[in-house]
Structures are given as C-alpha cells and as structure tokens.
Design a protein around this motif. Structure first.
Motif, PDB file in Angstrom:
ATOM      1  N   GLN A  56       0.816  -1.210   0.000  1.00 29.23           N
ATOM      2  CA  GLN A  56       0.000   0.000   0.000  1.00 29.23           C
ATOM      3  C   GLN A  56       0.856   1.270   0.000  1.00 29.23           C
ATOM      4  N   VAL A  57       1.890   1.328   0.806  1.00 25.67           N
ATOM      5  CA  VAL A  57       2.738   2.522   0.872  1.00 25.67           C
ATOM      6  C   VAL A  57       3.439   2.783  -0.464  1.00 25.67           C
ATOM      7  N   PRO A  58       4.091   1.784  -1.082  1.00 25.77           N
ATOM      8  CA  PRO A  58       4.720   2.050  -2.382  1.00 25.77           C
ATOM      9  C   PRO A  58       3.709   2.449  -3.466  1.00 25.77           C
ATOM     10  N   LEU A  59       2.542   1.790  -3.479  1.00 27.02           N
ATOM     11  CA  LEU A  59       1.524   2.151  -4.477  1.00 27.02           C
ATOM     12  C   LEU A  59       1.014   3.579  -4.251  1.00 27.02           C
ATOM     13  N   THR A  60       0.797   3.944  -2.994  1.00 32.31           N
ATOM     14  CA  THR A  60       0.343   5.301  -2.679  1.00 32.31           C
ATOM     15  C   THR A  60       1.402   6.325  -3.083  1.00 32.31           C
ATOM     16  N   ASN A  61       2.680   6.008  -2.850  1.00 28.53           N
ATOM     17  CA  ASN A  61       3.754   6.907  -3.272  1.00 28.53           C
ATOM     18  C   ASN A  61       3.784   7.066  -4.792  1.00 28.53           C
ATOM     19  N   ASN A  62       3.538   5.970  -5.505  1.00 23.73           N
ATOM     20  CA  ASN A  62       3.540   6.043  -6.969  1.00 23.73           C
ATOM     21  C   ASN A  62       2.361   6.868  -7.490  1.00 23.73           C
ATOM     22  N   VAL A  63       1.201   6.725  -6.865  1.00 23.69           N
ATOM     23  CA  VAL A  63       0.048   7.542  -7.263  1.00 23.69           C
ATOM     24  C   VAL A  63       0.339   9.011  -6.949  1.00 23.69           C
ATOM     25  N   ALA A  64       0.992   9.272  -5.817  1.00 19.79           N
ATOM     26  CA  ALA A  64       1.370  10.649  -5.465  1.00 19.79           C
ATOM     27  C   ALA A  64       2.328  11.228  -6.506  1.00 19.79           C
ATOM     28  N   ALA A  65       3.260  10.413  -6.987  1.00 21.91           N
ATOM     29  CA  ALA A  65       4.185  10.884  -8.032  1.00 21.91           C
ATOM     30  C   ALA A  65       3.413  11.213  -9.316  1.00 21.91           C
ATOM     31  N   CYS A  66       2.419  10.402  -9.633  1.00 18.37           N
ATOM     32  CA  CYS A  66       1.573  10.693 -10.804  1.00 18.37           C
ATOM     33  C   CYS A  66       0.822  12.001 -10.614  1.00 18.37           C
ATOM     34  N   MET A  67       0.322  12.240  -9.402  1.00 14.10           N
ATOM     35  CA  MET A  67      -0.408  13.480  -9.123  1.00 14.10           C
ATOM     36  C   MET A  67       0.495  14.697  -9.266  1.00 14.10           C
ATOM     37  N   VAL A  68       1.734  14.585  -8.834  1.00 14.38           N
ATOM     38  CA  VAL A  68       2.686  15.693  -9.013  1.00 14.38           C
ATOM     39  C   VAL A  68       2.892  15.941 -10.504  1.00 14.38           C
ATOM     40  N   GLY A  69       3.027  14.849 -11.271  1.00 10.76           N
ATOM     41  CA  GLY A  69       3.196  14.981 -12.720  1.00 10.76           C
ATOM     42  C   GLY A  69       1.995  15.608 -13.409  1.00 10.76           C
ATOM     43  N   LEU A  70       0.803  15.416 -12.815  1.00  6.04           N
ATOM     44  CA  LEU A  70      -0.427  15.992 -13.377  1.00  6.04           C
ATOM     45  C   LEU A  70      -0.766  17.356 -12.769  1.00  6.04           C
ATOM     46  N   ASN A  71       0.155  17.898 -11.969  1.00  5.25           N
ATOM     47  CA  ASN A  71      -0.009  19.202 -11.301  1.00  5.25           C
ATOM     48  C   ASN A  71      -1.151  19.216 -10.287  1.00  5.25           C
ATOM     49  N   ASN A  72      -1.503  18.058  -9.747  1.00  4.54           N
ATOM     50  CA  ASN A  72      -2.469  17.967  -8.652  1.00  4.54           C
ATOM     51  C   ASN A  72      -1.687  17.878  -7.342  1.00  4.54           C
ATOM     52  N   PHE A  73      -1.084  18.996  -6.963  1.00  4.04           N
ATOM     53  CA  PHE A  73      -0.145  18.997  -5.845  1.00  4.04           C
ATOM     54  C   PHE A  73      -0.830  18.753  -4.506  1.00  4.04           C
ATOM     55  N   ASN A  74      -2.010  19.291  -4.307  1.00  4.90           N
ATOM     56  CA  ASN A  74      -2.707  19.086  -3.029  1.00  4.90           C
ATOM     57  C   ASN A  74      -3.110  17.623  -2.849  1.00  4.90           C
ATOM     58  N   LYS A  75      -3.528  16.962  -3.934  1.00  4.35           N
ATOM     59  CA  LYS A  75      -3.851  15.536  -3.849  1.00  4.35           C
ATOM     60  C   LYS A  75      -2.596  14.719  -3.571  1.00  4.35           C
ATOM     61  N   ALA A  76      -1.488  15.116  -4.169  1.00  8.88           N
ATOM     62  CA  ALA A  76      -0.220  14.421  -3.922  1.00  8.88           C
ATOM     63  C   ALA A  76       0.170  14.545  -2.450  1.00  8.88           C
ATOM     64  N   ILE A  77      -0.024  15.721  -1.882  1.00  7.66           N
ATOM     65  CA  ILE A  77       0.297  15.932  -0.463  1.00  7.66           C
ATOM     66  C   ILE A  77      -0.594  15.049   0.406  1.00  7.66           C
ATOM     67  N   ALA A  78      -1.885  14.990   0.080  1.00  5.71           N
ATOM     68  CA  ALA A  78      -2.813  14.158   0.855  1.00  5.71           C
ATOM     69  C   ALA A  78      -2.435  12.677   0.772  1.00  5.71           C
ATOM     70  N   LEU A  79      -2.057  12.206  -0.397  1.00 10.20           N
ATOM     71  CA  LEU A  79      -1.649  10.807  -0.553  1.00 10.20           C
ATOM     72  C   LEU A  79      -0.378  10.509   0.245  1.00 10.20           C
ATOM     73  N   CYS A  80       0.567  11.427   0.202  1.00 13.30           N
ATOM     74  CA  CYS A  80       1.807  11.235   0.971  1.00 13.30           C
ATOM     75  C   CYS A  80       1.505  11.228   2.467  1.00 13.30           C
ATOM     76  N   ASN A  81       0.581  12.070   2.901  1.00 15.99           N
ATOM     77  CA  ASN A  81       0.191  12.068   4.317  1.00 15.99           C
ATOM     78  C   ASN A  81      -0.384  10.715   4.714  1.00 15.99           C
ATOM     79  N   GLN A  82      -1.200  10.124   3.835  1.00 16.28           N
ATOM     80  CA  GLN A  82      -1.760   8.792   4.115  1.00 16.28           C
ATOM     81  C   GLN A  82      -0.653   7.754   4.230  1.00 16.28           C
ATOM     82  N   ALA A  83       0.295   7.806   3.314  1.00 19.13           N
ATOM     83  CA  ALA A  83       1.399   6.838   3.345  1.00 19.13           C
ATOM     84  C   ALA A  83       2.246   7.024   4.604  1.00 19.13           C
ATOM     85  N   LEU A  84       2.445   8.279   5.015  1.00 18.97           N
ATOM     86  CA  LEU A  84       3.258   8.542   6.201  1.00 18.97           C
ATOM     87  C   LEU A  84       2.548   8.126   7.492  1.00 18.97           C
TER      88      LEU A  84
END
Length: 185
Positions: free
Chosen positions: A29-57
């Motif tokens: 779950q943590v690696p998959l969430t990190n990968n989705v967060a990286a995709c969100m950064v690539g799509l300029n969805n920075f707030n969603k990326a932050i939320a996903l990283c918070n979940q992983a952390l």
C-alpha cells in the motif's frame, strides 16, 4: 500508469490478521500510494499528492513519501514545508540514488529561495514602497512650484488653478446646503 496503481490498490486484501494487514500495508500500500502521489505531481495535482503522501506517512515513515510531498510543496512554492520534507527524506532515504535526487531538489529549493530574497530586497530597498509616489498633501500650487514647469504647464497653470477654485467653491456650497436643510419635526 496511475490507473494501474489505483487498480492494484483496489485489489489489496486488508482483511487478514493484524500482522498480515500491516505487512500488506508496508510492502504494497505505501509504495503504491507513493507512486500515485508521483503521478499526481506529474499531473499538477499537488494538493492531492500531499494528501496521498500524508496517508502513506500515517502507515509508515519513509523517504519517498517525504520526498514526493516535499516536491509537491516545492511546486506550490511553500518553501518552508518543502525544506522540512526534503531534510526528513534525506535522513530516511533508502539508497544513494534517492539521496542524489533529494539533494537536487534541495538545490532547486535554494535557487528559488535566493530569487525570492533578491526580489524582496529589491522591492523594499528604497526604504518605503511608497517613496516614489508624490505627496498628496500638497496643494496644486505647491506641487507645481516644486517642479520646473514646462512650456505646456505655464500655459495650463491658470486654467488648472481656476478649475481647482471652482471645484472647491462648488463642493463647499454643496456641503453647506446639506448642512442647512431644515429638520423634520
């Protein structure tokens, strides 16, 4: 890629014992969430990326989550949070390649910070941001007397003066009429 990661996350089995659930969360779950967060950064969805990283952390502290969250903060120009995340990511980094990438982000952050400092120092270098604006407490005559008058100003000065006097008289009469209105009993 994101749809693949999301599909894999949907297929995770988190129903087993506590030990099995924790293992699945840490290993998948943590690696998959990190990968989705990286995709969100690539799509300029920075707030969603932050939320996903918070979940992983919340599940597990790891360098990749801090690094990805730091990158999202950097893209949002939140330099303080980005610096904190990159520093923590550098401490938790798994390998040298990840440390090199984090150091690259920290250098980029320093460039942005130095540009901000330079911009603000230029902005406030004059002592006051209003120093170049004329003093509006002066009368027209005083303001014109402080500046050398051009040929056009010499010609227009009497008209400007007359217009100012007319305006003062008109507004003075209007304000007197308002104050002299009879009161209704």
């Amino acid at each position: 890629a994101m749809s693949t990661y999301l599909g894999a996350m949907m297929g995770l089995d988190l129903k087993g014992s506590d030990e099995e659930r924790k293992r699945v969360q840490h290993e998948l779950q943590v690696p998959l969430t990190n990968n989705v967060a990286a995709c969100m950064v690539g799509l300029n969805n920075f707030n969603k990326a932050i939320a996903l990283c918070n979940q992983a952390l919340k599940i597990q502290e790891n360098g990749r989550s801090y690094s990805r969250r730091g990158l999202a903060h950097l893209k949002l120009l939140d330099t303080e949070k980005a610096r904190d995340d990159f520093t923590k990511a550098l401490e938790l980094a798994d390998d040298e390649e990840q440390r090199t990438q984090i150091r690259r982000h920290l250098r980029k952050l320093e460039v942005i910070t130095s540009k901000e400092k330079d911009t603000y120092s230029k902005m406030f270098a004059g002592g006051s941001i209003y120093s170049e604006k004329p003093d509006r407490s002066l009368t027209v005559e005083e303001e014109l007397s402080q500046k050398p008058l051009s040929w056009g100003s010499w010609i227009l000065f009497p008209y400007i003066h007359a217009l100012k006097n007319f305006k003062d008289r008109c507004f003075g009469l209007c304000s007197r009429k308002k104050s002299q209105k009879p009161k209704d009993d």
